[in-house]
Motif scaffolding. Structure first.
Motif, PDB file in Angstrom:
ATOM      1  N   PHE A 103       3.413   5.846  -9.397  1.00 30.48           N
ATOM      2  CA  PHE A 103       3.699   6.356  -8.058  1.00 30.48           C
ATOM      3  C   PHE A 103       3.116   7.757  -7.870  1.00 30.48           C
ATOM      4  O   PHE A 103       2.447   8.045  -6.870  1.00 30.48           O
ATOM      5  CB  PHE A 103       5.205   6.389  -7.793  1.00 30.48           C
ATOM      6  CG  PHE A 103       5.557   7.018  -6.473  1.00 30.48           C
ATOM      7  CD1 PHE A 103       5.356   6.320  -5.287  1.00 30.48           C
ATOM      8  CD2 PHE A 103       6.048   8.311  -6.403  1.00 30.48           C
ATOM      9  CE1 PHE A 103       5.656   6.901  -4.063  1.00 30.48           C
ATOM     10  CE2 PHE A 103       6.348   8.891  -5.186  1.00 30.48           C
ATOM     11  CZ  PHE A 103       6.157   8.192  -4.013  1.00 30.48           C
ATOM     12  N   GLU A 104       3.349   8.618  -8.836  1.00 29.90           N
ATOM     13  CA  GLU A 104       2.809   9.979  -8.749  1.00 29.90           C
ATOM     14  C   GLU A 104       1.286   9.959  -8.698  1.00 29.90           C
ATOM     15  O   GLU A 104       0.661  10.697  -7.923  1.00 29.90           O
ATOM     16  CB  GLU A 104       3.286  10.804  -9.946  1.00 29.90           C
ATOM     17  CG  GLU A 104       2.835  12.254  -9.931  1.00 29.90           C
ATOM     18  CD  GLU A 104       3.291  13.014 -11.149  1.00 29.90           C
ATOM     19  OE1 GLU A 104       2.940  14.202 -11.258  1.00 29.90           O
ATOM     20  OE2 GLU A 104       3.989  12.425 -12.004  1.00 29.90           O
ATOM     21  N   PHE A 105       0.678   9.093  -9.515  1.00 27.32           N
ATOM     22  CA  PHE A 105      -0.776   8.982  -9.553  1.00 27.32           C
ATOM     23  C   PHE A 105      -1.333   8.530  -8.203  1.00 27.32           C
ATOM     24  O   PHE A 105      -2.301   9.097  -7.690  1.00 27.32           O
ATOM     25  CB  PHE A 105      -1.176   7.987 -10.653  1.00 27.32           C
ATOM     26  CG  PHE A 105      -2.651   7.724 -10.759  1.00 27.32           C
ATOM     27  CD1 PHE A 105      -3.501   8.650 -11.338  1.00 27.32           C
ATOM     28  CD2 PHE A 105      -3.193   6.536 -10.276  1.00 27.32           C
ATOM     29  CE1 PHE A 105      -4.865   8.402 -11.441  1.00 27.32           C
ATOM     30  CE2 PHE A 105      -4.552   6.282 -10.369  1.00 27.32           C
ATOM     31  CZ  PHE A 105      -5.384   7.221 -10.954  1.00 27.32           C
ATOM     32  N   LEU A 106      -0.703   7.530  -7.584  1.00 30.76           N
ATOM     33  CA  LEU A 106      -1.183   7.017  -6.307  1.00 30.76           C
ATOM     34  C   LEU A 106      -0.878   7.970  -5.162  1.00 30.76           C
ATOM     35  O   LEU A 106      -1.661   8.092  -4.211  1.00 30.76           O
ATOM     36  CB  LEU A 106      -0.576   5.639  -6.032  1.00 30.76           C
ATOM     37  CG  LEU A 106      -0.979   4.532  -7.015  1.00 30.76           C
ATOM     38  CD1 LEU A 106      -0.330   3.215  -6.627  1.00 30.76           C
ATOM     39  CD2 LEU A 106      -2.488   4.381  -7.107  1.00 30.76           C
ATOM     40  N   GLU A 107       0.253   8.661  -5.242  1.00 28.95           N
ATOM     41  CA  GLU A 107       0.577   9.652  -4.212  1.00 28.95           C
ATOM     42  C   GLU A 107      -0.428  10.794  -4.220  1.00 28.95           C
ATOM     43  O   GLU A 107      -0.805  11.317  -3.167  1.00 28.95           O
ATOM     44  CB  GLU A 107       1.987  10.192  -4.422  1.00 28.95           C
ATOM     45  CG  GLU A 107       3.086   9.322  -3.862  1.00 28.95           C
ATOM     46  CD  GLU A 107       3.158   9.384  -2.342  1.00 28.95           C
ATOM     47  OE1 GLU A 107       3.718  10.360  -1.807  1.00 28.95           O
ATOM     48  OE2 GLU A 107       2.642   8.463  -1.693  1.00 28.95           O
ATOM     49  N   ASP A 108      -0.875  11.180  -5.407  1.00 29.33           N
ATOM     50  CA  ASP A 108      -1.895  12.231  -5.512  1.00 29.33           C
ATOM     51  C   ASP A 108      -3.187  11.805  -4.817  1.00 29.33           C
ATOM     52  O   ASP A 108      -3.997  12.644  -4.426  1.00 29.33           O
ATOM     53  CB  ASP A 108      -2.193  12.551  -6.984  1.00 29.33           C
ATOM     54  CG  ASP A 108      -1.050  13.286  -7.665  1.00 29.33           C
ATOM     55  OD1 ASP A 108      -0.179  13.818  -6.945  1.00 29.33           O
ATOM     56  OD2 ASP A 108      -1.022  13.318  -8.909  1.00 29.33           O
ATOM     57  N   ASN A 109      -3.377  10.492  -4.687  1.00 30.70           N
ATOM     58  CA  ASN A 109      -4.577   9.951  -4.045  1.00 30.70           C
ATOM     59  C   ASN A 109      -4.312   9.438  -2.629  1.00 30.70           C
ATOM     60  O   ASN A 109      -5.162   8.772  -2.037  1.00 30.70           O
ATOM     61  CB  ASN A 109      -5.152   8.818  -4.899  1.00 30.70           C
ATOM     62  CG  ASN A 109      -5.858   9.311  -6.139  1.00 30.70           C
ATOM     63  OD1 ASN A 109      -7.064   9.527  -6.142  1.00 30.70           O
ATOM     64  ND2 ASN A 109      -5.112   9.516  -7.209  1.00 30.70           N
ATOM     65  N   ASN A 110      -3.109   9.739  -2.098  1.00 26.89           N
ATOM     66  CA  ASN A 110      -2.749   9.387  -0.715  1.00 26.89           C
ATOM     67  C   ASN A 110      -2.911   7.898  -0.427  1.00 26.89           C
ATOM     68  O   ASN A 110      -3.446   7.508   0.614  1.00 26.89           O
ATOM     69  CB  ASN A 110      -3.585  10.195   0.288  1.00 26.89           C
ATOM     70  CG  ASN A 110      -3.343  11.689   0.168  1.00 26.89           C
ATOM     71  OD1 ASN A 110      -2.202  12.134   0.133  1.00 26.89           O
ATOM     72  ND2 ASN A 110      -4.419  12.462   0.078  1.00 26.89           N
ATOM     73  N   LEU A 111      -2.453   7.061  -1.358  1.00 29.39           N
ATOM     74  CA  LEU A 111      -2.612   5.624  -1.187  1.00 29.39           C
ATOM     75  C   LEU A 111      -1.395   5.007  -0.504  1.00 29.39           C
ATOM     76  O   LEU A 111      -0.258   5.386  -0.767  1.00 29.39           O
ATOM     77  CB  LEU A 111      -2.822   4.937  -2.538  1.00 29.39           C
ATOM     78  CG  LEU A 111      -3.284   3.491  -2.390  1.00 29.39           C
ATOM     79  CD1 LEU A 111      -4.766   3.439  -2.051  1.00 29.39           C
ATOM     80  CD2 LEU A 111      -3.003   2.684  -3.645  1.00 29.39           C
ATOM     81  N   CYS A 112      -1.655   4.045   0.355  1.00 26.25           N
ATOM     82  CA  CYS A 112      -0.614   3.285   1.040  1.00 26.25           C
ATOM     83  C   CYS A 112      -0.116   2.176   0.109  1.00 26.25           C
ATOM     84  O   CYS A 112      -0.922   1.398  -0.421  1.00 26.25           O
ATOM     85  CB  CYS A 112      -1.181   2.708   2.326  1.00 26.25           C
ATOM     86  SG  CYS A 112       0.011   1.881   3.370  1.00 26.25           S
ATOM     87  N   ILE A 113       1.212   2.088  -0.093  1.00 24.21           N
ATOM     88  CA  ILE A 113       1.799   1.120  -1.024  1.00 24.21           C
ATOM     89  C   ILE A 113       2.901   0.333  -0.321  1.00 24.21           C
ATOM     90  O   ILE A 113       3.849   0.922   0.218  1.00 24.21           O
ATOM     91  CB  ILE A 113       2.411   1.818  -2.262  1.00 24.21           C
ATOM     92  CG1 ILE A 113       1.433   2.807  -2.897  1.00 24.21           C
ATOM     93  CG2 ILE A 113       2.890   0.784  -3.271  1.00 24.21           C
ATOM     94  CD1 ILE A 113       2.096   3.745  -3.898  1.00 24.21           C
ATOM     95  N   ILE A 114       2.809  -0.982  -0.351  1.00 19.52           N
ATOM     96  CA  ILE A 114       3.871  -1.852   0.144  1.00 19.52           C
ATOM     97  C   ILE A 114       4.339  -2.749  -0.995  1.00 19.52           C
ATOM     98  O   ILE A 114       3.534  -3.428  -1.635  1.00 19.52           O
ATOM     99  CB  ILE A 114       3.410  -2.725   1.327  1.00 19.52           C
ATOM    100  CG1 ILE A 114       3.134  -1.856   2.555  1.00 19.52           C
ATOM    101  CG2 ILE A 114       4.466  -3.777   1.673  1.00 19.52           C
ATOM    102  CD1 ILE A 114       2.730  -2.648   3.786  1.00 19.52           C
ATOM    103  N   SER A 115       5.649  -2.738  -1.249  1.00 16.84           N
ATOM    104  CA  SER A 115       6.248  -3.598  -2.275  1.00 16.84           C
ATOM    105  C   SER A 115       7.192  -4.597  -1.624  1.00 16.84           C
ATOM    106  O   SER A 115       7.289  -4.685  -0.395  1.00 16.84           O
ATOM    107  CB  SER A 115       6.989  -2.746  -3.307  1.00 16.84           C
ATOM    108  OG  SER A 115       8.154  -2.171  -2.722  1.00 16.84           O
TER     109      SER A 115
END
Length: 372
Positions: A103-115
């Motif tokens: 989560f931290e890694f993807l947030e640093d890259n401003n990625l949209c995540i749907i679970s």
């Protein structure tokens, strides 16, 4: 690090189908071609693979994030997928080697995540109806507006994306005192490809996607390589011209994935957009030269025309995909050149096909001996 409170979200496909889930990221809107990867591991390598640029990735593995991330598993300088769709997203991880959570890694890259998505149903729909554009958003009550935005999203067919992920300036990789010098055309190269070449005593100079053959001459390369990458190969006229020039001079040439398609185009073989493409780490391929099977890592939405390859007198098909009988590898009869549609460097995936890098070195040595 705990992720944010989940918000209601939807995934709207181009054909009007809607899937529901929960947004777990700060970024709450993304568009792109939706596709799926069947790999059970390697999510960080997948998310940072430049070949996935502009695509919304659906992971078929039920749990994503549970072993965190490491700096070593990054295949490029940033996350390249447009968005992530998964069943269960975990912000907690148990891998001792991990540097941080996904989560931290993807947030640093401003990625949209749907679970919390029924990914089995979504993947079945893509498989039946084909890869298509989609939009993921928390605007669950404004579907009409989302449809308008989705209609403005360009189709992957005819879309040139290599320029978005290629290096802007040439750079070097490996030991400058290595035995072999390789000029690599970067259409979206993975770091693990460069590692595999460097481990075979190669010093690589990586050139931008639109570099000319003449620009490589001062490096005095022993061989040439054309990398993987995203998008439709047909618009890559500069890369095709590059391949033609290398082949005309009889230099050793190796292509992977998009590079394989570019080499096919340079030899008059057309390409086409596949129904869903091949994306996973367990795709079966048959090596027609030794009749052995390989389990391979694949990531592509386009393929080369089999009939045109068969009818070309200077082209020999060397590998075939056993699931759908598509061409997985070719070599030229009159020139020192071969290419494969899959990823011999894996990352993630099995190591069945790493011999292809050794084959490239053998081709370089053979060509040198023939010119003495």
């Amino acid at each position: 690090m705990a992720y944010l409170e989940k918000k209601d979200a939807i995934i709207l496909l181009q054909d009007g189908t809607i899937f529901h889930g929960k947004m777990v990221s700060t970024q709450n809107h993304a568009t792109g071609e939706i596709c799926f990867n069947t790999g059970t591991t390697g999510y960080q390598e997948i998310f940072t693979d430049p070949s996935y640029y502009g695509q919304i990735m659906v992971t078929t593995n039920a749990h994503i994030g549970n072993y965190g991330t490491t700096d070593f598993d990054i295949e490029s300088d940033s996350v390249k997928i447009a968005g992530l769709v998964c069943k269960n997203f975990s912000s907690d991880f148990s891998r001792p080697a991990a540097d941080k959570g996904l989560f931290e890694f993807l947030e640093d890259n401003n990625l949209c995540i749907i679970s919390d998505v029924d990914t089995r149903a979504l993947v079945s729909h893509i498989r039946d109806h084909g890869a298509q554009n989609a939009i993921m958003s928390t605007q669950v009550n404004d579907v009409d507006q989302l449809k308008k935005q989705l209609n403005d999203t360009p189709s992957m067919k005819g879309l040139e994306l290599a320029s978005a992920v290629s290096t802007k300036e040439p750079y070097y990789f490996g030991d400058e005192n290595a035995q072999y010098r390789i000029a690599a055309l970067d259409l979206g190269v993975k770091t693990n490809i460069l590692r595999n070449l460097a481990s075979r005593d190669c010093y690589i100079k990586v050139f931008p996607f639109n570099a000319t053959y003449e620009e490589t001459l001062s490096f005095n390369p022993d061989g040439y390589f054309i990398s993987n990458g995203p998008g439709d190969p047909a618009p890559l006229v500069d890369a095709v011209a590059f391949a033609k020039a290398v082949l005309e001079k009889q230099h050793p040439l190796f292509g992977i994935c998009l590079g394989h398609q570019v080499i096919a185009l340079a030899n008059g073989i057309s390409t086409y957009k596949m129904h869903t493409g091949h994306r996973g780490i367990n795709h079966p391929v048959q090596n027609l030269e030794n009749n052995k099977g390989e389990i391979t890592s694949q990531n592509h939405g386009f393929a080369i025309n089999k009939e045109e390859a068969q009818s070309n007198p200077d082209v020999k098909i060397t590998h075939m995909h056993l699931n759908d009988d598509t061409v997985a590898g070719i070599k030229l009869i009159s020139k020192p050149c071969f290419s494969v549609q899959y990823h011999p460097e894996a990352g993630p995936g099995p190591n069945d096909a790493t011999y292809l890098f050794d084959q490239f070195i053998e081709l370089i040595n053979t060509t040198k001996q023939e010119t003495i």
